[in-house]
Design a protein around this motif. Structure first.
Motif, short mmCIF file in Angstrom:
data_model
loop_
_atom_site.label_atom_id
_atom_site.label_comp_id
_atom_site.label_asym_id
_atom_site.label_seq_id
_atom_site.Cartn_x
_atom_site.Cartn_y
_atom_site.Cartn_z
N MET A 90 0.86 -1.18 0.00
CA MET A 90 0.00 0.00 0.00
C MET A 90 0.90 1.24 0.00
O MET A 90 1.75 1.40 0.88
CB MET A 90 -0.91 0.01 1.22
CG MET A 90 -1.93 -1.11 1.26
SD MET A 90 -3.06 -1.18 -0.16
CE MET A 90 -3.97 0.36 0.05
N LEU A 91 0.71 2.07 -0.99
CA LEU A 91 1.47 3.32 -1.12
C LEU A 91 0.64 4.45 -0.52
O LEU A 91 -0.43 4.78 -1.05
CB LEU A 91 1.78 3.58 -2.58
CG LEU A 91 2.57 4.84 -2.94
CD1 LEU A 91 3.92 4.85 -2.24
CD2 LEU A 91 2.74 4.95 -4.45
N ALA A 92 1.09 5.00 0.60
CA ALA A 92 0.34 6.06 1.29
C ALA A 92 1.07 7.38 1.11
O ALA A 92 2.25 7.51 1.48
CB ALA A 92 0.22 5.72 2.78
N ILE A 93 0.38 8.37 0.56
CA ILE A 93 1.00 9.66 0.23
C ILE A 93 0.29 10.79 0.95
O ILE A 93 -0.95 10.90 0.91
CB ILE A 93 0.97 9.91 -1.30
CG1 ILE A 93 1.76 8.80 -2.01
CG2 ILE A 93 1.54 11.28 -1.63
CD1 ILE A 93 1.78 8.94 -3.53
N VAL A 132 -3.21 4.97 -1.06
CA VAL A 132 -3.91 5.69 0.02
C VAL A 132 -3.45 7.13 0.01
O VAL A 132 -2.24 7.40 -0.11
CB VAL A 132 -3.63 5.04 1.39
CG1 VAL A 132 -4.13 5.94 2.52
CG2 VAL A 132 -4.27 3.67 1.49
N SER A 133 -4.37 8.06 0.13
CA SER A 133 -3.99 9.47 0.33
C SER A 133 -4.49 9.90 1.69
O SER A 133 -5.53 9.43 2.17
CB SER A 133 -4.61 10.35 -0.77
OG SER A 133 -6.02 10.44 -0.61
N PHE A 134 -3.74 10.78 2.35
CA PHE A 134 -4.17 11.26 3.65
C PHE A 134 -3.79 12.72 3.85
O PHE A 134 -2.72 13.17 3.44
CB PHE A 134 -3.60 10.40 4.79
CG PHE A 134 -2.10 10.42 4.90
CD1 PHE A 134 -1.45 11.33 5.73
CD2 PHE A 134 -1.33 9.52 4.17
CE1 PHE A 134 -0.07 11.33 5.84
CE2 PHE A 134 0.06 9.52 4.27
CZ PHE A 134 0.70 10.43 5.11
N ALA A 135 -4.73 13.44 4.42
CA ALA A 135 -4.52 14.82 4.89
C ALA A 135 -5.08 14.84 6.31
O ALA A 135 -4.50 14.24 7.20
CB ALA A 135 -5.19 15.82 3.97
N GLY A 136 -6.28 15.49 6.49
CA GLY A 136 -6.92 15.41 7.80
C GLY A 136 -7.59 14.08 8.03
O GLY A 136 -7.91 13.73 9.17
N ILE A 196 3.80 -1.37 3.88
CA ILE A 196 3.28 -0.03 3.62
C ILE A 196 4.46 0.88 3.30
O ILE A 196 5.48 0.86 4.01
CB ILE A 196 2.52 0.53 4.85
CG1 ILE A 196 1.30 -0.35 5.16
CG2 ILE A 196 2.07 1.98 4.61
CD1 ILE A 196 0.64 0.00 6.49
N VAL A 197 4.34 1.66 2.25
CA VAL A 197 5.32 2.69 1.92
C VAL A 197 4.62 4.03 2.12
O VAL A 197 3.69 4.36 1.40
CB VAL A 197 5.83 2.55 0.47
CG1 VAL A 197 6.79 3.68 0.14
CG2 VAL A 197 6.51 1.19 0.28
N LEU A 198 5.07 4.78 3.12
CA LEU A 198 4.38 6.02 3.51
C LEU A 198 5.29 7.22 3.31
O LEU A 198 6.42 7.25 3.82
CB LEU A 198 3.94 5.92 4.97
CG LEU A 198 3.12 7.09 5.53
CD1 LEU A 198 2.06 6.58 6.50
CD2 LEU A 198 4.02 8.11 6.23
#
Length: 319
Positions: A90-93, A132-136, A196-198
């Motif tokens: 899972m690539l989380a940016i 996966v994208s994440f901000a708030g 996971i690659v974050l």
């Protein structure tokens, strides 16, 4: 060679003993020859012998043959890099507003997109990759699968948002891994290994804390490889004011360290692509040891025939 069954290597002591015996016999012959009083006596006692190097070539080849046979008994193997057949990544940016900083041209986010696409391109095709994208908050944009174009499209469509929730990014990635594992294990197979690659440029300001995310990843036995992205002097223009947006390297380092992942730092687009290349190589491939015993057996046979042939040619007898 990367691997040997070493207990057979004790037989090299026998090869060394044979070499020592051969040297000792050769020296005794030289001493005996030197004691003879004249060339005439020497010629009458000893038969005509070939040049010294011809006498030693068959013995040297025979010793090499024995050494090769001993080495083959040790079952030599070499390391080979083999693409993983079953794995989920899972690539989380991070897409928080600080990713609009221009300390990395053209912006942190745009450079991150380019690096992420390069990462996608180099993974083995049978690895399941999700985004996966994440901000708030965090969202699984692309479920893990072998559909690379879906991931590329998801990366190109990343958009900025307020706040940073690194912990939520880890939790969303774990959910994506769980969903992929259920789907992939329907045929009776065990769930594939996962990672996971974050990538992030900030620190958690919203959502569950990093400590909870770390514990969840540890319980799931999923390593989190983190990339701290940005420069210490990065700033963001907010209403005409320059707001510092430094990278919290320690937080990202702790996540990687406590989940058995790897920590990386990138301050330029080129450095990020280099990090992704390294991660793609380490995650997308595994090392296997494959025996090359037949190579050494074949070489030993060739050397054995060479020893016999040279002995017949130079001395008219077998060694």
């Amino acid at each position: 060679m990367s691997f040997l069954a070493g207990h057979w290597l004790w037989l090299y002591l026998l090869v060394a003993a044979l070499l020592a015996a051969y040297v000792a016999v050769s020296l005794r012959r030289r001493v005996y020859a030197a004691r003879l009083s004249s060339t005439a006596v020497l010629a009458s006692v000893l038969p005509r012998r070939p040049a010294w190097w011809r006498r030693h070539v068959p013995a040297a080849l025979l010793l090499l043959t024995l050494a090769g046979l001993v080495f083959s008994l040790a079952r030599p193997a070499r390391a080979e890099r083999v693409p993983r057949e079953r794995a989920t990544i899972m690539l989380a940016i991070d897409v928080s507003n600080s990713m609009a900083a221009t300390d990395i041209a053209p912006t942190r986010l745009e450079a991150a997109k380019q690096g992420a696409v390069a990462f996608v391109d180099q993974l083995p095709p049978r690895i399941n990759l999700g985004l996966v994208s994440f901000a708030g908050s965090a969202t699984v944009l692309v479920p893990a699968s072998t559909d690379r174009e879906a991931v590329r499209a998801g990366i190109r469509g990343l958009a900025l948002g307020p706040a940073t929730a690194i912990g939520e990014g880890v939790f969303a990635s774990l959910q994506g891994i769980t969903a992929a594992g259920k789907r992939l294990s329907e045929g009776g197979q065990s769930p594939p290994p996962a990672a996971i690659v974050l990538l992030s440029d900030g620190e958690t300001t919203r959502g569950r804390p990093n400590s909870q995310a770390i514990e969840a990843a540890r319980q799931a036995h999923v390593p989190v490889d983190t990339i701290a992205y940005g420069t210490p002097g990065g700033t963001l223009d907010v209403g005409g004011q320059e707001v510092p947006v430094p990278v919290n390297e320690q937080a990202l380092h702790d996540i990687a360290d406590q989940t058995d992942g790897s920590y990386h730092r990138a301050a330029t687009g080129d450095e990020l692509r280099s990090v992704y290349r390294g991660l793609g190589s380490s995650i997308g491939y595994r090392t296997e040891y494959r025996e090359v015993t037949t190579w050494f057996l074949g070489l030993s046979v060739v050397l054995g025939f060479a020893a016999a042939a040279t002995s017949l040619a130079f001395t008219s007898r077998l060694p």
